[in-house]
Design a protein around this motif. Structure first.
Motif, short mmCIF file in Angstrom:
data_model
loop_
_atom_site.label_atom_id
_atom_site.label_comp_id
_atom_site.label_asym_id
_atom_site.label_seq_id
_atom_site.Cartn_x
_atom_site.Cartn_y
_atom_site.Cartn_z
N UNK A 133 -8.30 -57.66 159.49
CA UNK A 133 -8.85 -57.55 160.84
C UNK A 133 -9.60 -58.79 161.26
N UNK A 134 -10.37 -59.36 160.32
CA UNK A 134 -11.12 -60.58 160.63
C UNK A 134 -10.18 -61.75 160.88
N UNK A 135 -9.15 -61.87 160.05
CA UNK A 135 -8.20 -62.98 160.20
C UNK A 135 -7.41 -62.85 161.51
N UNK A 136 -6.93 -61.65 161.79
CA UNK A 136 -6.07 -61.45 162.97
C UNK A 136 -6.87 -61.28 164.27
N UNK A 144 -21.11 -54.82 161.59
CA UNK A 144 -21.33 -56.11 160.95
C UNK A 144 -22.46 -55.95 159.94
N UNK A 145 -22.21 -56.40 158.73
CA UNK A 145 -23.20 -56.34 157.66
C UNK A 145 -22.93 -57.51 156.74
N UNK A 146 -22.61 -57.20 155.49
CA UNK A 146 -22.30 -58.26 154.54
C UNK A 146 -20.94 -58.88 154.83
N UNK A 147 -20.15 -58.21 155.63
CA UNK A 147 -18.92 -58.74 156.19
C UNK A 147 -18.68 -58.00 157.50
N UNK A 148 -17.70 -58.43 158.28
CA UNK A 148 -17.37 -57.77 159.53
C UNK A 148 -16.36 -56.66 159.24
N UNK A 156 -17.50 -48.84 154.52
CA UNK A 156 -18.20 -50.12 154.50
C UNK A 156 -19.71 -49.93 154.47
N UNK A 157 -20.22 -49.00 155.27
CA UNK A 157 -21.67 -48.74 155.29
C UNK A 157 -22.14 -48.29 153.91
N UNK A 158 -21.35 -47.44 153.24
CA UNK A 158 -21.70 -46.99 151.89
C UNK A 158 -21.69 -48.17 150.91
N UNK A 159 -20.71 -49.08 151.07
CA UNK A 159 -20.66 -50.26 150.20
C UNK A 159 -21.85 -51.17 150.46
N UNK A 160 -22.21 -51.37 151.74
CA UNK A 160 -23.38 -52.19 152.07
C UNK A 160 -24.61 -51.62 151.38
N UNK A 161 -24.76 -50.30 151.46
CA UNK A 161 -25.92 -49.63 150.87
C UNK A 161 -25.93 -49.79 149.34
N UNK A 162 -24.76 -49.61 148.72
CA UNK A 162 -24.66 -49.74 147.27
C UNK A 162 -24.99 -51.17 146.83
#
Length: 190
Positions: A133-136, A144-148, A156-162
């Motif tokens: 998605x970011x590339x295209x 937006x957090x540690x990546x878009x 993604x939100x769970x990964x950011x939190x972890x």
């Protein structure tokens, strides 16, 4: 000074690694990218090697080195996902190549072009749909957090939190006299 056999410079290095590489050190993420201008001179990389992590200087950009800290098995798993393999092959990466071949190709992409190779997100363990998605950029960024994030916002939100939990746990461990080099990592309270 020296505390528990770890020198002051190593302590600042540990804090820097905790800030930027904690999810990698906890085995939650395959790799992290460091800008070396933030690093002390003569980093004790060998201490990371002893724990099974590898370090690869990818390039010099804007007067600083970009260095990848990674765990080989996790990197191999991240790059072996069929969606990732297909996307990398479409970008010219060696078809059927293992993670080592892909790292060599990525390093070449950094040196051959002034453009930043955004497929590095695959190497960093970002969800493939977010990297694509970011590339295209065909759709709007949802978060937006540690990546878009372009795909699953909850995941993604769970990964950011972890990842944040990893960082806090490791920084606390270091502040309380622990070391990421000589002792087991603290247990993550989930």
């Amino acid at each position: 000074g020296v505390k528990n056999g770890i020198g002051t410079m190593d302590r600042s290095f540990e804090s820097l690694l905790a800030n930027h590489c904690a999810p990698v050190l906890f085995g939650k993420k395959p790799a992290a990218l460091l800008a070396e201008k933030a690093l002390p001179k003569n980093c004790p990389w060998s201490l990371l090697h002893k724990r099974g992590f590898h370090v690869l200087r990818l390039c010099w950009r804007g007067g600083t080195a970009l260095t990848l800290v990674y765990h080989p098995a996790l990197l191999g798993a991240a790059l072996s996902q069929s969606l990732v393999r297909g996307e990398l092959a479409a970008m010219g990466y060696p078809a059927g190549g293992d993670w080592r071949a892909h790292l060599r190709f990525l390093r070449g992409r950094f040196s051959e072009s002034a453009e930043f190779p955004h497929e590095i997100g695959f190497f960093l363990g970002y969800p493939p749909e977010d990297v694509i998605g970011f590339i295209e950029r065909k759709t709007a960024c949802k978060l937006s957090g540690q990546w878009k994030v372009f795909g699953d916002m909850e995941r993604a939100a769970a990964m950011f939190e972890e990842y944040d939990l990893c960082k806090r746990a490791l920084l606390s461990h270091i502040e309380n006299g622990g070391s990421i080099f000589t002792a087991d990592l603290p247990t993550l309270a989930v």
